[in-house]
Design an enzyme around this catalytic site. Structure first.
Site, short mmCIF file in Angstrom:
data_model
loop_
_atom_site.label_atom_id
_atom_site.label_comp_id
_atom_site.label_asym_id
_atom_site.label_seq_id
_atom_site.Cartn_x
_atom_site.Cartn_y
_atom_site.Cartn_z
N SER A 56 0.82 -1.21 0.00
CA SER A 56 0.00 0.00 0.00
C SER A 56 0.86 1.27 0.00
O SER A 56 1.59 1.51 -0.96
CB SER A 56 -0.97 -0.06 1.19
OG SER A 56 -1.94 0.94 1.09
N ASP A 61 -10.70 -3.65 -4.96
CA ASP A 61 -9.98 -2.70 -4.09
C ASP A 61 -10.59 -1.30 -4.20
O ASP A 61 -10.57 -0.70 -5.28
CB ASP A 61 -8.50 -2.67 -4.50
CG ASP A 61 -7.63 -1.89 -3.51
OD1 ASP A 61 -8.16 -1.04 -2.78
OD2 ASP A 61 -6.41 -2.15 -3.48
N HIS A 121 -8.22 -4.60 -0.58
CA HIS A 121 -6.90 -3.99 -0.39
C HIS A 121 -5.97 -4.83 0.50
O HIS A 121 -4.78 -4.57 0.59
CB HIS A 121 -7.08 -2.58 0.20
CG HIS A 121 -5.90 -1.68 -0.01
ND1 HIS A 121 -5.46 -1.27 -1.26
CD2 HIS A 121 -5.05 -1.10 0.88
CE1 HIS A 121 -4.41 -0.49 -1.11
NE2 HIS A 121 -4.13 -0.38 0.17
C1 MLT Z 1 -3.06 4.03 2.04
O1 MLT Z 1 -4.01 4.13 2.80
O2 MLT Z 1 -1.96 3.67 2.44
C2 MLT Z 1 -3.25 4.46 0.63
O3 MLT Z 1 -4.27 3.87 0.04
C3 MLT Z 1 -2.03 4.37 -0.16
C4 MLT Z 1 -1.25 5.58 0.13
O4 MLT Z 1 -1.73 6.41 0.86
O5 MLT Z 1 -0.13 5.69 -0.38
#
Ligand code: MLT
Length: 198
Positions: A101, A151, A182
């Site tokens: 992520s 996702d 996710h």
């Molecule tokens: C997250 O929550 O980490 C996002 O979806 C990805 C990011 O912020 O880079």
């Protein structure tokens, strides 16, 4: 940057572990150990705090990224990796960036925009942050990417743009796609391991 290094055989890869929002340098240790038990592990903690949650770069809201901070934090990560490679005596060419992520987003951004000996990445549920100024790499880069069709954070359009960006860079791309959200699944991990150890 705060980090934790677990040394294994000097001839094996070094997995640089980049956590998701709210994680830390320990988050992906078990994942790294599963992916490649012989590899050294280097867990790194993102230096940005979002209401107490660690991240690798700032954002203004979900999916709204601070690209100025991204550039600054990417430089910070590059110089940290340089420094830690000398400190722990490994070569940047041994590094495999492994991110989830937010960590996958900065790791991928690093591979797409920097010219370094680092040339492999495993990025779980990553997205494209900056489309412009991606150029052919001088390195033979290889990435493994995963994408969940359910996702809510990574749009299909963005994931397609991410693949196109790597293609423009000349990177060899392997993709694992499934009806997932996710989170990381066992099946996905097994695929990443196969790719890394093939
Ligand atoms: C997250 O929550 O980490 C996002 O979806 C990805 C990011 O912020 O880079």
């Amino acid at each position: 940057m705060e980090h934790l290094f677990i040394k294994k055989a000097a001839t094996e890869p070094v997995l640089v572990l980049l956590h998701g929002t709210g994680g830390d340098e320990r988050d992906l240790l078990a994942l790294g150990e599963f992916l490649m038990p012989n590899a050294s592990l280097l867990g790194i903690r993102g230096e940005v705090s979002e209401q107490g949650m660690n991240r690798f770069f700032r954002r203004f809201g979900e999916g709204q990224f601070d690209l100025v901070d991204l550039a600054k934090q990417t430089e910070n990560l590059v110089s940290t990796l340089d420094k830690l490679a000398s400190q722990y005596d490994f070569d940047l060419a041994q590094v495999v960036l492994v991110g989830y992520s937010n960590g996958a987003n900065i790791g991928g951004h690093l591979l797409l925009t920097q010219e370094l000996p680092i040339n492999r990445g495993i990025f779980f549920h990553s997205m494209l942050l900056v489309e412009k100024s991606i150029q052919q790499s001088q390195q033979a880069q290889k990435v493994w990417l995963s994408y969940g069709r359910q996702d809510p954070l990574v749009a299909e359009k963005n994931f397609n743009a991410l693949k196109a960006a790597y293609a423009k860079r000349g990177t060899e791309i392997s993709v694992y796609e499934a009806e997932m959200s996710h989170g990381i699944t066992q099946e996905e991990l097994a695929e990443a391991k196969r790719w890394l150890t093939r």
